[in-house]
Design a protein around this motif. Structure first.
Motif, PDB file in Angstrom:
ATOM      1  N   SER A 119      64.110  23.358 -65.837  1.00 18.28           N
ATOM      2  CA  SER A 119      62.746  22.924 -65.548  1.00 18.28           C
ATOM      3  C   SER A 119      62.034  24.044 -64.796  1.00 18.28           C
ATOM      4  O   SER A 119      62.438  24.412 -63.684  1.00 18.28           O
ATOM      5  CB  SER A 119      62.768  21.643 -64.701  1.00 18.28           C
ATOM      6  OG  SER A 119      61.489  21.337 -64.206  1.00 18.28           O
ATOM      7  N   LEU A 120      60.995  24.608 -65.408  1.00 20.67           N
ATOM      8  CA  LEU A 120      60.244  25.711 -64.808  1.00 20.67           C
ATOM      9  C   LEU A 120      58.839  25.230 -64.472  1.00 20.67           C
ATOM     10  O   LEU A 120      58.154  24.655 -65.323  1.00 20.67           O
ATOM     11  CB  LEU A 120      60.191  26.906 -65.763  1.00 20.67           C
ATOM     12  CG  LEU A 120      59.580  28.214 -65.240  1.00 20.67           C
ATOM     13  CD1 LEU A 120      60.176  29.400 -65.991  1.00 20.67           C
ATOM     14  CD2 LEU A 120      58.064  28.233 -65.338  1.00 20.67           C
ATOM     15  N   GLN A 121      58.418  25.473 -63.231  1.00 20.84           N
ATOM     16  CA  GLN A 121      57.077  25.057 -62.834  1.00 20.84           C
ATOM     17  C   GLN A 121      56.523  25.999 -61.779  1.00 20.84           C
ATOM     18  O   GLN A 121      57.272  26.608 -61.016  1.00 20.84           O
ATOM     19  CB  GLN A 121      57.085  23.626 -62.290  1.00 20.84           C
ATOM     20  CG  GLN A 121      57.907  23.443 -61.022  1.00 20.84           C
ATOM     21  CD  GLN A 121      58.082  21.991 -60.644  1.00 20.84           C
ATOM     22  OE1 GLN A 121      58.706  21.216 -61.368  1.00 20.84           O
ATOM     23  NE2 GLN A 121      57.513  21.612 -59.499  1.00 20.84           N
ATOM     24  N   PHE A 122      55.205  26.131 -61.752  1.00 18.09           N
ATOM     25  CA  PHE A 122      54.525  26.923 -60.736  1.00 18.09           C
ATOM     26  C   PHE A 122      54.035  25.998 -59.636  1.00 18.09           C
ATOM     27  O   PHE A 122      53.628  24.866 -59.882  1.00 18.09           O
ATOM     28  CB  PHE A 122      53.337  27.684 -61.340  1.00 18.09           C
ATOM     29  CG  PHE A 122      53.724  28.912 -62.120  1.00 18.09           C
ATOM     30  CD1 PHE A 122      53.940  30.120 -61.479  1.00 18.09           C
ATOM     31  CD2 PHE A 122      53.865  28.854 -63.493  1.00 18.09           C
ATOM     32  CE1 PHE A 122      54.293  31.245 -62.194  1.00 18.09           C
ATOM     33  CE2 PHE A 122      54.216  29.974 -64.221  1.00 18.09           C
ATOM     34  CZ  PHE A 122      54.435  31.177 -63.566  1.00 18.09           C
ATOM     35  N   GLU A 123      54.061  26.532 -58.406  1.00 14.20           N
ATOM     36  CA  GLU A 123      53.533  25.798 -57.262  1.00 14.20           C
ATOM     37  C   GLU A 123      52.635  26.726 -56.451  1.00 14.20           C
ATOM     38  O   GLU A 123      52.653  27.953 -56.644  1.00 14.20           O
ATOM     39  CB  GLU A 123      54.678  25.256 -56.389  1.00 14.20           C
ATOM     40  CG  GLU A 123      55.548  24.242 -57.104  1.00 14.20           C
ATOM     41  CD  GLU A 123      56.555  23.580 -56.182  1.00 14.20           C
ATOM     42  OE1 GLU A 123      56.610  23.964 -54.998  1.00 14.20           O
ATOM     43  OE2 GLU A 123      57.275  22.686 -56.645  1.00 14.20           O
ATOM     44  N   ARG A 124      51.858  26.140 -55.546  1.00 14.69           N
ATOM     45  CA  ARG A 124      50.914  26.905 -54.720  1.00 14.69           C
ATOM     46  C   ARG A 124      49.993  27.748 -55.606  1.00 14.69           C
ATOM     47  O   ARG A 124      49.819  28.949 -55.382  1.00 14.69           O
ATOM     48  CB  ARG A 124      51.646  27.798 -53.723  1.00 14.69           C
ATOM     49  CG  ARG A 124      52.620  27.076 -52.826  1.00 14.69           C
ATOM     50  CD  ARG A 124      53.415  28.044 -51.976  1.00 14.69           C
ATOM     51  NE  ARG A 124      54.517  27.397 -51.295  1.00 14.69           N
ATOM     52  CZ  ARG A 124      55.480  28.057 -50.646  1.00 14.69           C
ATOM     53  NH1 ARG A 124      55.438  29.385 -50.587  1.00 14.69           N
ATOM     54  NH2 ARG A 124      56.465  27.403 -50.058  1.00 14.69           N
ATOM     55  N   GLY A 125      49.449  27.120 -56.632  1.00 10.74           N
ATOM     56  CA  GLY A 125      48.702  27.878 -57.627  1.00 10.74           C
ATOM     57  C   GLY A 125      49.698  28.588 -58.508  1.00 10.74           C
ATOM     58  O   GLY A 125      50.535  27.951 -59.137  1.00 10.74           O
TER      59      GLY A 125
END
Length: 278
Positions: A229-235
């Motif tokens: 599971s790959l996701q971006f955080e803090r923009g």
């Protein structure tokens, strides 16, 4: 995650619920430097925590010159007193994976498992009792998680002409675009067999960097997008990868910087039912 950057890296992983108490963080910052000196390690990493019924195992790993081959593992219950674990063998891993259920928190605890094994002489099945010490199960579980889940950004480490693996001093981090691609991450474990690449891909490979298998080389190709599971955080300032086969494993990287690492905090049990859950 590297001991010197522990507070900052723990902050990067905290969004996934992976946190340590202030007391444990303070103890680790003191004791990990002592571990490095006493065992003459070049660098010490906090690997994570395996949760037990009677106590939790805090795990650290130390390396010498070679970041991949010379890695040693230690555990502690209080983040101050550390004990060296024996290296895991394939036989130890195979026996340990037969054991199911929570860790007890007692390294001397002995599990007993009855399995059916074929008798080649009279072609019958016989019950065989297998005994596994919890300390053996712990080191086998850590090794298996390293083999299947430990990852690094592509280019973060290089292999020298002598075959040694070192940190790449010229690595400046993945760009935001590259950080969103699975092919930009490599399994940080010595590959049994390096997966073959197409002629087009080979043209873009560098021998000193691409000596490990990427996440795109995983055997379960039809599932790779699912159990990673790959996701971006803090923009777009932080990328998080979670391994869903080993719940509790989290990798993080701040694009365009050298900040990256991984940590495991879980029960030490592989989610064997995952292929049936999707």
């Amino acid at each position: 995650m590297q001991a010197e950057s522990l507070p900052q890296h723990l902050g990067d992983a905290s969004s996934q619920g992976l946190v340590l108490s202030p007391e444990h963080q303070a103890a680790l910052q003191v004791s990990l430097e002592l571990v490095r000196r006493n065992y003459k390690f070049n660098r010490v990493y906090l690997w994570g925590k395996v949760l037990g019924l009677g106590g939790d195992y805090f795990i650290v790993q130390g390396v010498d010159v070679d970041e991949l081959k010379s890695r040693k593992t230690l555990y502690s219950f209080n983040c101050m007193d550390w004990k060296l674990l024996p290296p895991a063998t394939d036989e130890m891993i195979a026996r340990s994976m037969l054991i199911k259920g929570r860790f007890t928190g007692d390294p001397s605890h002995q599990y007993k498992k009855t399995v059916l094994r074929a008798n080649n002489e009279d072609q019958t099945d016989q019950d065989t009792d297998i005994k596994v010490k919890e300390e053996e199960r712990l080191t086998a579980t850590i090794e298996l998680i390293n083999r299947e889940a430990a990852i690094i950004p592509r280019g973060a480490f290089i292999m020298t002409p002598r075959g040694e693996v070192h940190k790449n001093r010229s690595f400046e981090g993945l760009s935001v675009t590259e950080a969103g691609k699975l092919k930009s991450y490599l399994h940080f474990t010595k590959p049994i067999t390096l997966k073959k690449k197409s002629v087009l891909m080979q043209a873009n490979l560098e021998e000193s960097i691409d000596f490990l298998n990427s996440l795109e080389d995983d055997e379960l190709k039809e599932l790779k997008q699912v159990f990673w599971s790959l996701q971006f955080e803090r923009g777009n300032k932080l990328v998080i990868l979670r391994n869903l086969l080993w719940p509790g494993f989290t990798f993080f990287h701040v694009p365009d910087t050298t900040q990256f690492g991984f940590i495991y905090m879980g029960l030490g049990e592989k989610n064997m039912d995952f292929p049936f859950m999707i």
